[in-house]
Design an enzyme around this catalytic site. Structure first.
Site, mmCIF file in Angstrom:
data_model
loop_
_atom_site.group_PDB
_atom_site.id
_atom_site.type_symbol
_atom_site.label_atom_id
_atom_site.label_comp_id
_atom_site.label_asym_id
_atom_site.label_seq_id
_atom_site.Cartn_x
_atom_site.Cartn_y
_atom_site.Cartn_z
ATOM 1 N N LYS A 102 0.819 -1.217 0.000
ATOM 2 C CA LYS A 102 0.000 0.000 0.000
ATOM 3 C C LYS A 102 0.852 1.265 0.000
ATOM 4 C CE LYS A 102 -2.448 -0.516 3.535
ATOM 5 N NZ LYS A 102 -2.534 0.276 4.728
ATOM 6 N N ARG A 127 -10.418 1.677 8.544
ATOM 7 C CA ARG A 127 -10.078 0.281 8.793
ATOM 8 C C ARG A 127 -11.218 -0.451 9.479
ATOM 9 N NH1 ARG A 127 -4.184 1.267 8.881
ATOM 10 N NH2 ARG A 127 -2.997 -0.646 9.057
ATOM 11 N N ARG A 185 10.721 -3.199 13.433
ATOM 12 C CA ARG A 185 9.620 -2.472 14.065
ATOM 13 C C ARG A 185 8.855 -3.442 14.948
ATOM 14 N NH1 ARG A 185 6.247 0.754 9.391
ATOM 15 N NH2 ARG A 185 4.567 -0.271 10.482
HETATM 16 P P1 AMP Z 1 0.068 1.181 9.150
HETATM 17 O O1 AMP Z 1 1.392 1.837 9.010
HETATM 18 O O2 AMP Z 1 -1.012 1.763 8.262
HETATM 19 O O3 AMP Z 1 0.120 -0.330 9.028
HETATM 20 O O4 AMP Z 1 -0.442 1.491 10.641
HETATM 21 C C1 AMP Z 1 0.286 1.047 11.743
HETATM 22 C C2 AMP Z 1 -0.668 0.753 12.899
HETATM 23 O O5 AMP Z 1 -1.374 1.945 13.253
HETATM 24 C C3 AMP Z 1 -1.746 -0.272 12.635
HETATM 25 O O6 AMP Z 1 -1.298 -1.606 12.816
HETATM 26 C C4 AMP Z 1 -2.809 0.110 13.649
HETATM 27 O O7 AMP Z 1 -2.476 -0.346 14.953
HETATM 28 C C5 AMP Z 1 -2.707 1.634 13.670
HETATM 29 N N1 AMP Z 1 -3.654 2.237 12.706
HETATM 30 C C6 AMP Z 1 -3.356 2.856 11.530
HETATM 31 N N2 AMP Z 1 -4.482 3.282 10.918
HETATM 32 C C7 AMP Z 1 -5.509 2.936 11.730
HETATM 33 C C8 AMP Z 1 -6.915 3.083 11.656
HETATM 34 N N3 AMP Z 1 -7.520 3.663 10.595
HETATM 35 N N4 AMP Z 1 -7.663 2.612 12.691
HETATM 36 C C9 AMP Z 1 -7.093 2.031 13.757
HETATM 37 N N5 AMP Z 1 -5.775 1.834 13.886
HETATM 38 C C10 AMP Z 1 -4.973 2.279 12.886
#
Ligand code: AMP
Length: 227
Positions: free
Chosen positions: A19, A93, A160
Site C-alpha cells: 500500500k 479500517r 519495528r
Molecule cells: P500502518 O502503518 O497503516 O500499518 O499502521 C500502523 C498501525 O497503526 C496499525 O497496525 C494500527 O495499529 C494503527 N492504525 C493505523 N491506521 C488505523 C486506523 N484507521 N484505525 C485504527 N488503527 C490504525
C-alpha cells in the site's frame, strides 16, 4: 461560483500489501495529496503527544487504535486538504470509520490491494529498518551488505515492534476481522476496485491504468466548470 470535482480515493489492503509503495507512486503520477493514518500516528508517537502515547500501546500489540481517537485525528487532517484531490491510506479500517468518512465527503473510488496472507507474512517479518533515517531493508530481496547493519552509517538495524512475527499474525487477524467488512461496505456501494497479485511491480501498472482512466473525468469536469 466555481464548483470543483474533487477526487477522493481510498487505498486498502492488508499491512504489507504494498500500500505504501503504490500510494507513493499514485501521488507522484497523479499529483494527489497523500494522507497515511499510520504516518500520522507515527508522527504523534515520535513527538510523544497524548494521542501518540495512547496509540503506541495499541500498535505495539498489533491492535487497532480505537475508532473515536482515529476518526477525530483523520478528520482534522482531512480538513487541511479540503481543497485538494486526495488519497487516503490506512483509513478507514473499520465500518464505523467508513461511516464517519461518508459523512464528510463522497468517496470517488476505493483501490483494494488483494495480496495473499502467506506472502505478506513473509514480507513483513523480513523487513528491518535503520531507525534514524527510516531506510528500509528486506532480508529476502533487499538485504543490507552486512546482516543487521545499516549500509551507510554502520549502525544496527531494528525490527519495528509491529513487524515482529507474533505481532504480524495479530495484525493480519485484526485485518481479517475488522477491515474485511469495510471492503464489503464499499463493494455494496459499487466503488470498490480490486487488484489481486503477489508483486507490487505487477500490480502497479494496472492501478495506474485504472486511475488514468478515472482522473481525466475529474480534470475535464473541472475545466468545464471553470468556463
Ligand atoms: P500502518 O502503518 O497503516 O500499518 O499502521 C500502523 C498501525 O497503526 C496499525 O497496525 C494500527 O495499529 C494503527 N492504525 C493505523 N491506521 C488505523 C486506523 N484507521 N484505525 C485504527 N488503527 C490504525
Amino acid at each position: 461560483m466555481v464548483f470543483r470535482v474533487l477526487f477522493r480515493a481510498v487505498i486498502m489492503g492488508p499491512p504489507g500489501s504494498g500500500k505504501g509503495t503504490i500510494s507513493d507512486r499514485i501521488v507522484k503520477s497523479f499529483g494527489l495529496k497523500h494522507l497515511s493514518s499510520g504516518d500520522v500516528l507515527r508522527v504523534n508517537i515520535n513527538n510523544t503527544t497524548e494521542i501518540g502515547l495512547l496509540a503506541k500501546s495499541y500498535i505495539d500489540q498489533g491492535q487497532l487504535v480505537p475508532d473515536e481517537v482515529m476518526t477525530r485525528l483523520i478528520m482534522q487532517e482531512l480538513k487541511k486538504l479540503e481543497q485538494h484531490h486526495w488519497l487516503l491510506d490506512g483509513f478507514p479500517r473499520t465500518v464505523p470509520q467508513a461511516e464517519a468518512l461518508d459523512k464528510i465527503c463522497q468517496i470517488s473510488t476505493v483501490i483494494n490491494l488483494d495480496v495473499p496472507f502467506d506472502i505478506i507474512y513473509q514480507r513483513l517479518t523480513s523487513r528491518w529498518i535503520h531507525a534514524a533515517s527510516g531506510r528500509v531493508y528486506n532480508t529476502d530481496f533487499n538485504p543490507p551488505k552486512v546482516p543487521g547493519i545499516d549500509d551507510l552509517t554502520g549502525e544496527p538495524l531494528i525490527q519495528r515492534n509491529d513487524d515482529k512475527p507474533e505481532t504480524v499474525t495479530k495484525r493480519l487477524n485484526a485485518y481479517e476481522a475488522q477491515t474485511k467488512p469495510v471492503l464489503e461496505y464499499y463493494r455494496t456501494k459499487g466503488i470498490l476496485e480490486t487488484f489481486s497479485g503477489t508483486e507490487t511491480n505487477k500490480i502497479w501498472p494496472r492501478v495506474h491504468a485504472y486511475l488514468a482512466s478515472k482522473l481525466p473525468d475529474v480534470s475535464r469536469q473541472e475545466a468545464a466548470n471553470q468556463v
